[in-house]
Design a protein around this motif. Structure first.
Motif, short mmCIF file in Angstrom:
data_model
loop_
_atom_site.label_atom_id
_atom_site.label_comp_id
_atom_site.label_asym_id
_atom_site.label_seq_id
_atom_site.Cartn_x
_atom_site.Cartn_y
_atom_site.Cartn_z
N CYS A 30 0.85 -1.19 0.00
CA CYS A 30 0.00 0.00 0.00
C CYS A 30 0.88 1.24 0.00
O CYS A 30 1.82 1.33 0.78
CB CYS A 30 -0.91 0.00 1.22
N ASN A 32 0.15 4.14 0.93
CA ASN A 32 -0.10 5.01 2.08
C ASN A 32 0.44 4.43 3.38
O ASN A 32 1.18 5.09 4.10
CB ASN A 32 -1.60 5.28 2.21
N CYS A 33 0.08 3.17 3.69
CA CYS A 33 0.45 2.61 4.99
C CYS A 33 1.48 1.50 4.88
O CYS A 33 2.02 1.06 5.89
CB CYS A 33 -0.79 2.10 5.72
N CYS A 43 -7.23 -0.36 0.04
CA CYS A 43 -6.48 -0.93 1.16
C CYS A 43 -7.43 -1.17 2.33
O CYS A 43 -8.08 -0.23 2.79
CB CYS A 43 -5.36 0.02 1.56
N CYS A 46 -6.16 1.03 5.66
CA CYS A 46 -6.25 2.48 5.79
C CYS A 46 -7.32 3.09 4.89
O CYS A 46 -7.61 4.27 5.02
CB CYS A 46 -4.90 3.12 5.48
ZN LIG Z 1 -3.00 1.17 3.32
#
Ligand SMILES: [Zn+2]
Length: 58
Positions: A30, A32-33, A43, A46
């Motif tokens: 992912c 983002n996370c 995801c 998140c």
């Molecule tokens: Zn994520």
């Protein structure tokens, strides 16, 4: 041409079926996370997809 089953030996069957198997699941990180997620999926950790928050995850 079709061959009667009793004429096909164990080794020939095993060799033919050597390609029949489950593949490991394709996973990407992912952006983002950093969790490992399925590609082209939101995801689940998140709620981000393509750099944007699209769903609220508790
Ligand atoms: Zn994520």
């Amino acid at each position: 041409m079709a061959v009667p089953p009793r004429r096909t030996g164990k080794t020939a069957k095993a060799l033919r079926r050597s390609h029949i198997k489950l593949n490991s699941a394709a996973l990407v990180e992912c952006s983002n996370c950093g969790a490992m997620i399925k590609p082209h999926h939101i995801c689940p950790k998140c709620g981000y997809y393509n750099g944007k928050k699209v769903v609220n995850v508790k």
